[in-house]
Design a protein around this motif. Structure first.
Motif, PDB file in Angstrom:
ATOM      1  N   VAL A 110     -79.220  16.329 155.672  1.00 33.90           N
ATOM      2  CA  VAL A 110     -78.880  16.182 157.135  1.00 33.90           C
ATOM      3  C   VAL A 110     -77.337  16.312 157.410  1.00 33.90           C
ATOM      4  N   VAL A 111     -76.787  16.006 156.514  1.00 36.99           N
ATOM      5  CA  VAL A 111     -75.235  16.193 156.658  1.00 36.99           C
ATOM      6  C   VAL A 111     -74.514  17.521 155.762  1.00 36.99           C
ATOM      7  N   ARG A 112     -75.598  18.248 155.797  1.00 40.58           N
ATOM      8  CA  ARG A 112     -75.502  19.670 154.859  1.00 40.58           C
ATOM      9  C   ARG A 112     -74.741  19.619 153.951  1.00 40.58           C
ATOM     10  N   LYS A 113     -74.812  18.507 153.022  1.00 42.46           N
ATOM     11  CA  LYS A 113     -74.296  18.797 151.631  1.00 42.46           C
ATOM     12  C   LYS A 113     -75.333  19.189 150.514  1.00 42.46           C
ATOM     13  N   PHE A 114     -75.476  20.589 150.475  1.00 42.09           N
ATOM     14  CA  PHE A 114     -76.735  21.079 150.047  1.00 42.09           C
ATOM     15  C   PHE A 114     -76.605  21.045 148.416  1.00 42.09           C
ATOM     16  N   LYS A 115     -75.484  21.044 147.848  1.00 44.74           N
ATOM     17  CA  LYS A 115     -75.471  20.755 146.239  1.00 44.74           C
ATOM     18  C   LYS A 115     -75.772  19.432 146.075  1.00 44.74           C
ATOM     19  N   ALA A 116     -75.395  18.338 146.595  1.00 45.17           N
ATOM     20  CA  ALA A 116     -75.654  17.061 146.543  1.00 45.17           C
ATOM     21  C   ALA A 116     -77.204  16.976 146.858  1.00 45.17           C
ATOM     22  N   HIS A 117     -77.582  17.649 147.624  1.00 42.97           N
ATOM     23  CA  HIS A 117     -79.175  17.435 148.356  1.00 42.97           C
ATOM     24  C   HIS A 117     -79.910  17.923 146.989  1.00 42.97           C
ATOM     25  N   GLU A 118     -79.773  19.271 146.601  1.00 38.52           N
ATOM     26  CA  GLU A 118     -80.373  19.890 145.467  1.00 38.52           C
ATOM     27  C   GLU A 118     -80.334  18.911 144.367  1.00 38.52           C
ATOM     28  N   ARG A 119     -79.350  18.093 143.923  1.00 43.13           N
ATOM     29  CA  ARG A 119     -79.288  17.271 142.886  1.00 43.13           C
ATOM     30  C   ARG A 119     -80.105  15.921 143.108  1.00 43.13           C
ATOM     31  N   TRP A 120     -80.321  15.591 144.177  1.00 39.97           N
ATOM     32  CA  TRP A 120     -80.844  14.223 144.524  1.00 39.97           C
ATOM     33  C   TRP A 120     -82.320  14.297 144.322  1.00 39.97           C
ATOM     34  N   PHE A 156     -83.925   7.618 146.078  1.00 38.78           N
ATOM     35  CA  PHE A 156     -83.680   9.156 145.871  1.00 38.78           C
ATOM     36  C   PHE A 156     -84.282  10.124 146.887  1.00 38.78           C
ATOM     37  N   ALA A 157     -85.344   9.612 147.513  1.00 39.63           N
ATOM     38  CA  ALA A 157     -85.820  10.350 148.857  1.00 39.63           C
ATOM     39  C   ALA A 157     -85.003  10.276 149.973  1.00 39.63           C
ATOM     40  N   LEU A 158     -84.550   9.041 150.418  1.00 38.97           N
ATOM     41  CA  LEU A 158     -83.686   8.770 151.461  1.00 38.97           C
ATOM     42  C   LEU A 158     -82.472   9.517 151.021  1.00 38.97           C
ATOM     43  N   LEU A 159     -81.892   9.520 149.760  1.00 43.58           N
ATOM     44  CA  LEU A 159     -80.621  10.194 149.460  1.00 43.58           C
ATOM     45  C   LEU A 159     -80.620  11.655 149.671  1.00 43.58           C
ATOM     46  N   ALA A 160     -81.865  12.137 149.207  1.00 43.33           N
ATOM     47  CA  ALA A 160     -82.127  13.664 149.347  1.00 43.33           C
ATOM     48  C   ALA A 160     -82.125  13.919 150.638  1.00 43.33           C
ATOM     49  N   TRP A 161     -82.569  13.340 151.590  1.00 44.97           N
ATOM     50  CA  TRP A 161     -82.725  13.512 153.103  1.00 44.97           C
ATOM     51  C   TRP A 161     -81.187  13.384 153.819  1.00 44.97           C
ATOM     52  N   ARG A 162     -80.637  12.338 153.254  1.00 46.97           N
ATOM     53  CA  ARG A 162     -79.513  12.361 153.986  1.00 46.97           C
ATOM     54  C   ARG A 162     -78.665  13.329 153.628  1.00 46.97           C
ATOM     55  N   MET A 163     -78.494  13.910 152.377  1.00 49.82           N
ATOM     56  CA  MET A 163     -77.771  14.818 152.055  1.00 49.82           C
ATOM     57  C   MET A 163     -78.267  16.159 152.778  1.00 49.82           C
ATOM     58  N   PRO A 172     -86.781  30.202 154.581  1.00 50.52           N
ATOM     59  CA  PRO A 172     -86.065  28.900 154.695  1.00 50.52           C
ATOM     60  C   PRO A 172     -86.870  27.756 155.530  1.00 50.52           C
ATOM     61  N   ALA A 173     -87.564  28.329 156.434  1.00 46.80           N
ATOM     62  CA  ALA A 173     -88.345  27.573 157.633  1.00 46.80           C
ATOM     63  C   ALA A 173     -89.307  26.954 156.805  1.00 46.80           C
ATOM     64  N   PHE A 174     -90.050  27.441 156.000  1.00 38.37           N
ATOM     65  CA  PHE A 174     -91.128  26.780 155.039  1.00 38.37           C
ATOM     66  C   PHE A 174     -90.461  25.829 154.005  1.00 38.37           C
ATOM     67  N   HIS A 175     -89.417  26.350 153.619  1.00 40.26           N
ATOM     68  CA  HIS A 175     -88.616  25.185 152.637  1.00 40.26           C
ATOM     69  C   HIS A 175     -88.312  24.125 153.333  1.00 40.26           C
ATOM     70  N   ARG A 176     -87.662  24.199 154.430  1.00 41.97           N
ATOM     71  CA  ARG A 176     -87.386  22.808 155.131  1.00 41.97           C
ATOM     72  C   ARG A 176     -88.754  22.216 155.565  1.00 41.97           C
ATOM     73  N   TRP A 177     -89.888  22.396 155.948  1.00 43.34           N
ATOM     74  CA  TRP A 177     -90.975  21.718 156.241  1.00 43.34           C
ATOM     75  C   TRP A 177     -91.704  21.346 155.228  1.00 43.34           C
ATOM     76  N   ASN A 178     -91.639  22.118 154.191  1.00 48.08           N
ATOM     77  CA  ASN A 178     -92.308  21.662 152.842  1.00 48.08           C
ATOM     78  C   ASN A 178     -91.450  20.622 152.194  1.00 48.08           C
ATOM     79  N   GLY A 179     -90.278  20.550 152.352  1.00 47.55           N
ATOM     80  CA  GLY A 179     -89.466  19.579 151.923  1.00 47.55           C
ATOM     81  C   GLY A 179     -89.489  18.154 152.638  1.00 47.55           C
ATOM     82  N   LYS A 180     -89.488  18.259 153.888  1.00 45.46           N
ATOM     83  CA  LYS A 180     -89.902  17.044 154.546  1.00 45.46           C
ATOM     84  C   LYS A 180     -91.045  16.319 154.206  1.00 45.46           C
ATOM     85  N   LEU A 181     -92.035  17.162 153.962  1.00 46.43           N
ATOM     86  CA  LEU A 181     -93.260  16.665 153.638  1.00 46.43           C
ATOM     87  C   LEU A 181     -93.357  16.065 152.113  1.00 46.43           C
ATOM     88  N   TYR A 182     -92.637  16.899 151.262  1.00 43.83           N
ATOM     89  CA  TYR A 182     -92.380  16.379 149.963  1.00 43.83           C
ATOM     90  C   TYR A 182     -91.672  15.076 149.999  1.00 43.83           C
TER      91      TYR A 182
END
Length: 276
Positions: free
Chosen positions: A165-175, A156-163, A106-116
């Motif tokens: 942050v607010v821990r709406k992970f299903k919405a995050h995945e879709r963005w 879309f990058a901003l919306l994915a980041w926002r989702m 999960p830590a790699f996923h978070r940091w790689n996601g931020k880089l992406y």
């Protein structure tokens, strides 16, 4: 009683089968797309990176009009950042969608996601700057469509980041899935163009000398709008339709995967490999 139990079992089996068919079709499409994008990433690294290592920056102009202009430090830097980040996005982005990596690391996923997300935003910003200062080979319609694509990427990058942050992970995945499609608009354009060459036996719906025509205009918009529309249809089918709808969507994805694979083959053999 036995008949009712038997009927329920058949219904359940149909549901399981349709769900598995849809998820399998989506997975096959995704793997095919990723392999195609990694081929493109290799080409970008080998062609542009190889030219940079050899100090032959003018070679960029063989493929990217006004890609390198002597003395234009800001413009040339924008092109270099755009190309470098495009490679990072195409190589590292798909890893975010592998559930085994997401769950076990999960830590790699978070940091790689931020880089992406950050690289996608910056690459898009630099791409819009390139369009405004250098233009595109397809003219004003290309300038508009590519700039709009860039704005969608940043949004879309901003919306994915926002989702996230607010821990709406299903919405995050879709963005993030929407971002994955629009960030690869350039790749979709190329495989769509080369697929048309393969199916038509040559240029279709445009003048190859001026690179203008209705088909090029269609590709300029379709490179991100068509994938987005299909993704939304996939979400709708997954959430709200029954077995028939899921099987129909699975069939659609399978057919599109075949055409996408043909486009990747045509682009690789007809466009990318010959330039290396």
């Amino acid at each position: 009683m036995n008949s009712k139990h038997h009927s329920i079992s058949i219904s359940q089996r149909k549901t399981i089968f349709s769900n598995k068919a849809l998820s399998s079709a989506a997975a096959i499409w995704f793997v095919t797309a990723v392999l195609g994008q990694w081929i493109f990433a290799f080409y970008v690294a080998a062609f542009y990176g190889g030219a940079a290592i050899n100090g032959d920056f003018m070679k960029w102009n063989r493929v990217l009009p006004h890609g390198y202009i002597e003395g234009d430090t800001i413009g040339n830097t924008a092109v270099a950042i755009h190309l470098l980040f495009a490679i990072v996005i195409m190589l590292g982005g798909p890893i975010q969608f592998v559930p085994q990596i997401r769950n076990r690391f999960p830590a790699f996923h978070r940091w790689n996601g931020k880089l992406y997300l950050v690289t996608a935003f910056i690459a898009s910003f630099s791409g819009i700057y390139m369009v405004l200062t250098k233009g595109t080979i397809t003219g004003i319609t290309g300038d508009i469509s590519v700039s709009f694509n860039g704005l969608l990427i940043m949004l879309f990058a901003l919306l994915a980041w926002r989702m996230a942050v607010v821990r709406k992970f299903k919405a995050h995945e879709r963005w993030v899935l929407r971002l994955f499609l629009v960030v690869n608009g350039v790749w979709f354009f190329r495989i769509g163009l080369m697929l048309s060459f393969l199916l038509n036996g040559g240029p279709f719906g445009f003048d190859p000398e001026t690179f203008r025509g209705p088909f090029i205009t269609f590709l300029g918009i379709g490179q991100y709008m068509i994938p987005l529309l299909i993704l939304e249809l996939y979400f709708f089918t997954k959430d709200r339709t029954g077995n028939f709808g899921k099987l129909a969507m699975a069939t659609t994805l399978f057919v599109m995967t075949i055409f996408m694979g043909l486009g990747v083959f045509a682009a690789t053999t007809g466009m990318w490999l010959p330039r290396l």
